[in-house]
Scaffold this active site. Structure first.
Site, PDB file in Angstrom:
ATOM      1  N   LYS A   1       1.366  -2.774   3.430  1.00 39.40           N
ATOM      2  CA  LYS A   1       2.753  -2.390   4.140  1.00 39.40           C
ATOM      3  C   LYS A   1       2.868  -3.237   5.358  1.00 39.40           C
ATOM      4  CE  LYS A   1       3.303   1.648   1.858  1.00 39.40           C
ATOM      5  NZ  LYS A   1       2.181   2.924   1.448  1.00 39.40           N
TER       6      LYS A   1
ATOM      7  N   ASP B   1      -8.522   3.938   3.596  1.00 38.82           N
ATOM      8  CA  ASP B   1      -7.220   3.377   3.033  1.00 38.82           C
ATOM      9  C   ASP B   1      -6.083   3.538   4.196  1.00 38.82           C
ATOM     10  OD1 ASP B   1      -4.519   2.642   2.178  1.00 38.82           O
ATOM     11  OD2 ASP B   1      -4.871   3.754   0.324  1.00 38.82           O
TER      12      ASP B   1
ATOM     13  N   PHE C   1      -3.214   9.670  -2.248  1.00 41.86           N
ATOM     14  CA  PHE C   1      -2.613   8.664  -2.671  1.00 41.86           C
ATOM     15  C   PHE C   1      -2.930   7.202  -2.413  1.00 41.86           C
ATOM     16  CE2 PHE C   1       1.115   5.563  -2.684  1.00 41.86           C
ATOM     17  CZ  PHE C   1       1.742   5.680  -3.865  1.00 41.86           C
TER      18      PHE C   1
END
Ligand SMILES: *Cc1c(COP(=O)(O)O)cnc(C)c1O
Length: 404
Positions: free
Chosen positions: A256, A227, A142
């Site tokens: 985030k 990531d 993802f």
């Protein structure tokens, strides 16, 4: 508080694109690990907006930095310098040991920017023939929702009917270094991977995997792009998840929690000349690197370190994991996690994880199911031992029920 005339859930359903299926709670306030709904009910947030609110809801010091900066200057565009960007660069480079920084906004934008940069590096530095660059990614990855990114997703839900997609990606299994060795060829410019696959259900690779991955990438002059948008900034009990294996990525992606949930801020960090290939006019973003984002991110990084949140994530994560493992319930198939990135996987016969999350909600805990049978648990990193114990009592009560 609550508005008596608006039915929030029905109104969202009437006007909004139905691309989410939220738990039936309408939140109106947050503080630390707690959030309150419009009726005043309090919940322990065990999702933290997918790890974006690691520093806790409405952290007072990040809030103060944001308000102060919003009064002074919010956006200049990169057509001019501003007096926050340089300080953000300096501080994020010092924190992560990186040499170059590219500021963006969303996580997916950071991923896109990294893909563009490693391709450019491949053509201009590695010498890959133009248009031939290959990037290796993992099954069940993802990396966000842009067209470029969903094009190399393996989830039919994520990519279905959104094509055609860009070529140049090769998919291998996660956690399998031999598959990486086999997939690399002279045109491979990068291996893009999550240290722990979050959305796939908190999938932790075998020990030693990233040490081998690092060696393979170095030996073949392939950029290792980690990531860390979800795993980074303390979530797994270290500043970066790569530190669990003592390796260093060539390119690291953060997002985030980089803003503590106040504002979309992401960054591409590089330890070598990948970002050095970008020259004026070749990449950009109107909001990327804006002074408001920089001021917020600086405060978000500062409190993470100053308030010991990374160490707390390691300590409370271990306590939470142990407590979950102690729950004797035949609904549980597996419990796993690192730091405060935890998951309970249910037996398929135990019913959908969604039902358990709804039951948890009734007990004052907000958690989110992922992939049908997994409950993800990722509270803010400021959670205390007492709060972990409070949560464990409720998890035990729910998991020993049967919702099949
Ligand atoms: C959330 C996430 C992204 C995408 O971030 P957005 O801000 O939603 O675009 C990318 N990669 C990982 C690992 C993520 O968890």
């Amino acid at each position: 508080m609550s508005s008596p005339v608006v039915d929030f859930i029905a109104t969202e359903a009437r006007f909004g694109a139905r691309n989410y299926e939220p738990i039936g709670v309408v939140l109106s306030r947050g503080e630390g690990v707690w959030v309150w709904d419009t009726e005043g009910n309090r919940y322990l947030d065990c999702l933290s907006a997918y790890s974006a609110v690691s520093q806790g809801h409405c952290h007072p010091k990040i809030l103060a930095a944001m308000v102060e900066q919003a009064h002074r200057l919010t956006l200049t565009s990169r057509a001019f310098h501003n007096d926050q960007l340089a300080l953000f660069y300096e501080e994020i480079a010092a924190l992560t040991g990186s040499h170059k920084v590219l500021p963006m906004n969303s996580g997916a934008e950071a991923v896109e920017s990294a893909i563009k940069s490693v391709r450019k590096w491949g053509y201009e530095v590695k010498g890959v023939p133009d248009g031939q660059a290959e990037i290796i990614v993992c099954a069940n990855n993802f990396h966000g929702r842009t067209l470029g990114v969903v094009g190399f997703s393996t989830d039919p839900e994520t990519r279905g009917h959104f094509g055609p997609f860009a070529p140049g990606f090769k998919v291998i299994p996660f956690g399998d270094a031999a598959a990486l060795a086999e997939a690399i060829n002279p045109n491979t410019v990068a291996f893009l991977v999550e240290p722990i696959q979050g959305e796939a259900g908190v999938v932790i690779p075998p020990a030693g995997y990233f040490t081998e991955v690092r060696e393979l990438c170095t030996a073949n002059n392939v950029m290792l792009v980690l990531d860390e948008i979800q795993t980074g900034l303390g979530r797994t009990g270290k500043l970066l998840a790569e530190q669990h294996e003592g390796i260093e990525a060539d390119v690291t992606l953060l997002g985030k929690a980089l803003s503590g949930g106040f504002y979309p801020v992401s960054a591409v960090l590089s330890n070598n000349d990948v970002l050095g290939t970008l020259r004026p006019g070749q990449h950009g973003s109107t909001f990327g690197g804006n002074p408001l984002a920089c001021a917020v991110a600086r405060a978000a990084m500062r409190v993470l370190v100053e308030e010991g949140m990374i160490e707390n994530a390691a300590r409370q994560g271990a306590r939470f994991l142990e407590g979950l493992k102690d729950i004797r319930a035949n609904t549980i198939r597996d419990v796993r996690g690192r730091g405060l990135m935890l998951a309970v996987e249910l037996h398929p016969e135990a019913g959908r994880a969604r039902r358990y999350c709804e039951a948890l909600q009734a007990k004052g805990i907000l958690a989110k199911d992922t992939h049908e049978h997994t409950i993800r648990i990722a509270p803010p990193l400021v959670i205390t031992g007492d709060q972990v114990d409070w949560a464990l009592e409720r998890f035990a009560a729910i998991l020993t029920q049967d919702f099949s």
